[in-house]
Design a protein around this motif. Structure first.
Motif: not given
Length: 147
Positions: A45, A48-49, A51-53, A57
Motif C-alpha cells: 500500500t 502504491d501510494n 506511485h500515486q504521488k 515509477r
C-alpha cells in the motif's frame, strides 16, 4: 512542491534511494522487518501510494511490480528546503538562521555547492580579482586545500 514524506513512506523511500535500482515489495518488506513488525500488504500500500504521488515509477513483473525512484533524496531535500524558505516572511533572515545552525563541514559543503552552481567562469573571475587586489577573495578557500 511535494509534501514531506510520512514516517513509513520515508522508511520505504530510504531503501529505494539507497539501493538505487528497481525493487520489489518483498525486498522492501524483508529489510523493514529487520527493525519493525510490518505486513506485506502495508508495504504494498505504501509503495502504491508513493506511485500515486509520483515518487516512484513501477513496471509490471509477472503478477507484481518493481518500483524505482523518480528523483533522488537530494532533490527531495532540496524541494523541502526551498518550500520552507519560500514560506518565510523574511527569506534573508531565514537563510542567516539556517546558516547559523550549520556545522563548519556543512558550511564548506555549501561553499562548494555555490561554486558548482556559479560555474567555472565565476571561480576564474574571483581568482582574477584576488590576483589584482593581492589578497584573498572573501568567502574563497585558500588555494591548495582542495575546495
Amino acid at each position: 512542491m511535494p509534501r514531506p514524506l510520512g514516517e513509513l513512506e520515508d522508511a520505504v523511500m530510504t531503501r529505494v534511494w539507497k539501493w538505487n535500482r528497481p525493487v520489489t515489495v518483498r525486498e522492501v518488506l524483508e529489510d523493514l522487518q529487520q527493525e519493525r513488525s510490518i505486513a506485506y500488504t502495508t508495504v504494498m500500500t505504501v509503495l502504491d501510494n508513493l506511485h500515486q504521488k509520483g515518487w516512484v515509477r513501477r513496471e509490471a513483473e509477472g503478477r507484481a511490480y518493481r518500483y524505482e525512484a523518480v528523483s533522488t533524496r537530494a532533490a527531495y531535500a532540496a524541494a523541502l528546503m526551498n518550500d520552507a524558505w519560500s514560506q518565510s516572511d523574511n527569506p534573508a533572515a531565514a537563510l542567516v538562521a539556517f546558516f547559523g545552525m550549520m556545522s563548519e563541514e556543512q558550511r564548506l559543503s555549501l561553499r562548494d555547492a555555490v561554486r558548482i552552481v556559479q560555474g567555472p567562469e565565476t571561480v576564474e573571475a574571483a581568482a582574477d580579482t584576488t590576483r589584482e587586489t593581492g589578497g584573498e577573495n572573501p568567502g574563497s578557500a585558500p588555494e591548495g586545500d582542495g575546495r
